[in-house]
Motif scaffolding. Structure first.
Motif, PDB file in Angstrom:
ATOM      1  N   THR A   1     -75.081  35.419   0.770  1.00  0.00           N
ATOM      2  CA  THR A   1     -75.352  34.488   0.459  1.00  0.00           C
ATOM      3  C   THR A   1     -75.136  34.827  -0.910  1.00  0.00           C
ATOM      4  O   THR A   1     -75.104  35.768  -1.230  1.00  0.00           O
ATOM      5  CB  THR A   1     -77.315  34.913   0.933  1.00  0.00           C
ATOM      6  OG1 THR A   1     -76.824  34.358   1.678  1.00  0.00           O
ATOM      7  CG2 THR A   1     -77.844  33.693  -0.045  1.00  0.00           C
TER       8      THR A   1
ATOM      9  N   ARG B   1     -78.463  28.983   1.999  1.00  0.00           N
ATOM     10  CA  ARG B   1     -78.752  30.789   2.736  1.00  0.00           C
ATOM     11  C   ARG B   1     -80.371  31.200   1.616  1.00  0.00           C
ATOM     12  O   ARG B   1     -81.122  31.732   2.253  1.00  0.00           O
ATOM     13  CB  ARG B   1     -78.313  31.551   3.357  1.00  0.00           C
ATOM     14  CG  ARG B   1     -77.136  30.869   4.009  1.00  0.00           C
ATOM     15  CD  ARG B   1     -76.172  32.068   4.652  1.00  0.00           C
ATOM     16  NE  ARG B   1     -76.519  33.394   5.061  1.00  0.00           N
ATOM     17  CZ  ARG B   1     -77.266  33.909   6.333  1.00  0.00           C
ATOM     18  NH1 ARG B   1     -77.989  32.437   6.921  1.00  0.00           N
ATOM     19  NH2 ARG B   1     -77.351  35.231   5.954  1.00  0.00           N
ATOM     20  N   SER B   2     -79.857  30.190   0.321  1.00  0.00           N
ATOM     21  CA  SER B   2     -80.823  30.595  -0.614  1.00  0.00           C
ATOM     22  C   SER B   2     -82.437  29.678  -0.154  1.00  0.00           C
ATOM     23  O   SER B   2     -83.308  30.324  -0.842  1.00  0.00           O
ATOM     24  CB  SER B   2     -80.393  30.825  -2.152  1.00  0.00           C
ATOM     25  OG  SER B   2     -79.748  30.959  -2.355  1.00  0.00           O
TER      26      SER B   2
END
Length: 643
Positions: free
Chosen positions: A428, A515-516
């Motif tokens: 990420t 994914r952030s």
């Protein structure tokens, strides 16, 4: 003094007139024989070759028609009719680039009328050269400014270039100048598509009402101009979707006849053929490739019938290698493709397109296989009586929704959607590198902008108001739409610093940045589909509300297959309340993310080995039922048969 005709010329004249008489009576075989005789007797007569080309085209003998038309062009290069005839035959073979080349070879000084210019531009558009097509459409309009069809096609060219603003102007103009009313049905769905893609909502309610009225009043001919796909993202309802799909399919298959009944089945593996234009770097290929790689080679022999672009991508290489046989049907007609499928002895033909762009699912009206199935590509009923089953699951296609489908429902036990367990999961990137605030709760929606309706935005604004520590992160699918979306948010009181937008990226990079995010806010009546499974794979929970249509229940199916049924809310009010509650409870949100991360490869949605066993078992249930002489029927989900 008049020269006396030679005996050969006299015979040619008789055969010519015989051909004309046969043509008037629509006796095309007789006309073709007569014109062929005349052409052999007078091979330098371009008119004879042109008429022979027309007769051959009417008979469906496109290759010989093209040869005759090229002879006419060689004898008379400035013959516009010969050029149009040759190009039309090439288009029927899906050889759009070759058709454009025929037009390009037309002598520069020869006159080009409105129809010729429009046909040349259309060939370029179909050859995926919209930038070159637009100036020719404009030239055509200088000769006939009120041509609704040319305005419409120019709108398609602008839309292909993601120039939604210009496209919507073209479609509105087409509707305004359409005196006969036959282009309106073509342009209205495209107008709605471009306006929603551009988030142009000023006239949206009126446009939706006009489209729904048009659908409700449509007969078969009118419906034949209205792509059912447009209704998926609009509040049309399941009954209206079915009605349009039935009428549309009936119109486009009205002249297609079923092949004679097949003979006795040969012994051996069950032969399954997949028909699609998406065996390349496309969402469908990304979803289905590992399923094909895990095919049961002892029970199934797999054929791919592809009319895909050649992009040289890794996924294209993988999907081709995953099949036993790869058949390029790009330049085959519907009848030729169906005959090839029949010759291959298919037991089950599976269409992966339905009413989506570049589809050829209608060729299955020829009935090349004893069993025919709709799967994955189109989230709804095709309205096709020649498709026996639609593959779904208990959430996306509950048996109580059977009246919404012309197909019989065949349910997988978890989710209908296959996934690739080899999908990348890169590290990420930092939020700072993405321009996102480190401490905020990041709510995201990476759906295409056409899925975001005003009512949806109102719900997001309520969530942002109820959870002040949140920001909204979207994907910029087109500049016009992103600009208008921000304007609409600001008009609803959302500060611009709470809204973030990112460009499109290749899949691996996109999943890495996903994914952030903390929570994916879904849309309806058209959900996130592949986009939702990407978010779940990236460990981002998806919040949704299932409706009464396939397209509005996909995300609920996906979260259920991730063992998170609580993320499917009963209504919009619960959706807003749940999003606010999660945003205010970071520990609960993190627990959801950990669940997805820790159990990723064991969740039913991403357990491709389990999916493959269940999928093949479902195909065998269809096949065994047919082999027993029983008609198709609904096939409720059975427990997973994973060994």
């Amino acid at each position: 003094m008049t020269m006396k005709a030679t005996p050969q010329e006299a015979r040619a004249e008789r055969r010519w007139h015989a051909g004309l008489q046969a043509m008037k009576a629509s006796q095309w075989s007789s006309a073709a024989r007569s014109f062929q005789d005349a052409a052999q007797l007078t091979p330098r007569d371009s008119a004879v070759w042109l008429h022979l080309a027309r007769a051959r085209m009417q008979l469906g003998d496109l290759q010989k028609a093209i040869g005759a038309a090229r002879q006419a062009i060689a004898l008379q290069p400035d013959n516009a009719l010969a050029c149009l005839m040759c190009a039309e035959c090439l288009v029927q073979q899906n050889r759009h680039g070759d058709a454009a080349a025929v037009f390009a070879a037309f002598p520069p000084g020869a006159p080009r009328d409105h129809e010729f210019l429009s046909a040349h531009a259309t060939a370029l558009l179909q050859a995926n050269r919209p930038q070159e097509a637009i100036p020719l459409f404009i030239q055509s309009l200088t000769q006939k400014m009120d041509s609704a069809l040319v305005h419409y096609r120019m709108g398609l060219a602008f839309k292909t270039l993601n120039r939604e603003g210009e496209a919507s102007i073209c479609f509105r103009t087409a509707i305004a100048v359409d005196r006969q009313g036959d282009v309106r049905a073509l342009a209205l769905p495209q107008l709605l598509s471009t306006c929603t893609q551009a988030c142009e909502w000023k006239l949206l309610a009126d446009d939706i009402a006009a489209l729904m009225q048009c659908v409700d009043q449509a007969d078969e001919a009118t419906a034949g101009n209205m792509t059912p796909f447009t209704l998926l993202a609009l509040p049309a309802g399941a009954a209206r979707q079915r009605r349009l799909s039935e009428l549309y399919t009936r119109f486009h298959t009205r002249q297609l006849k079923a092949l004679p009944a097949p003979g006795a089945r040969r012994h051996g593996r069950v032969r399954v053929g997949y028909l699609s234009a998406d065996f390349h770097n496309h969402a469908t290929a990304m979803l289905i490739t590992e399923l094909l790689e895990r095919r049961d080679k002892h029970r199934f022999e797999v054929f791919l019938y592809s009319h895909s672009v050649e992009d040289g991508s890794l996924i294209q290489k993988r999907v081709r290698e995953a099949a036993d046989h790869y058949v390029d049907v790009t330049t085959m007609t519907h009848a030729e493709t169906a005959q090839r499928m029949r010759a291959d002895g298919l037991d089950i033909a599976i269409d992966l397109k339905g009413h989506t762009r570049d589809t050829r699912f209608e060729l299955l009206a020829h009935r090349p296989a004893p069993l025919q199935v709709s799967f994955l590509g189109y989230p709804g009923t095709t309205g096709a009586p020649f498709l026996d089953y639609v593959i779904g699951d208990p959430v996306v296609t509950p048996l109580s929704h059977a009246p919404h489908y012309t197909e019989h429902i065949a349910q997988l036990p978890a989710s209908y959607q296959p996934n690739d367990n080899h999908r990348p999961l890169p590290p990420t990137p930092s939020r700072a590198s993405l321009g996102l605030p480190e401490q905020a709760v990041v709510l995201c929606c990476f759906n295409q902008s056409y899925k975001i309706l005003p009512e949806m935005l109102d719900l997001w604004v309520a969530i942002l108001a109820g959870a002040p520590d949140t920001v909204l992160w979207t994907l910029s699918w087109n500049e016009h739409g992103q600009r208008n979306l921000l304007k609409e948010l600001m008009a609803r009181g959302v500060a611009p610093e709470r809204v973030y937008s990112s460009p499109r990226l290749p899949p691996a990079e996109h999943i890495a940045r996903l994914r952030s995010a903390d929570l994916f806010l879904d849309t309806w009546p058209c959900n996130a589909h592949t986009t939702a499974s990407e978010a779940l794979w990236a460990g981002v929970p998806v919040l949704t509300v299932p409706g009464d249509t396939f397209a509005s229940r996909v995300a609920a199916s996906l979260v259920n297959a991730c063992e998170l049924p609580g993320l499917a809310c009963p209504d919009a009010q619960a959706y807003v309340a749940k999003a606010i509650a999660l945003a205010r409870a970071p520990d609960e949100l993190h627990a959801l993310k950990r669940h997805l991360d820790d159990r990723r490869r064991h969740l039913p949605l991403f357990d491709t080995e389990r999916y493959a066993h269940d999928y093949h078992a479902l195909l065998m249930r269809m096949f065994d039922r047919h082999a027993a002489g029983l008609p198709p029927d609904h096939l409720p989900a059975q427990p997973s048969l994973q060994p």
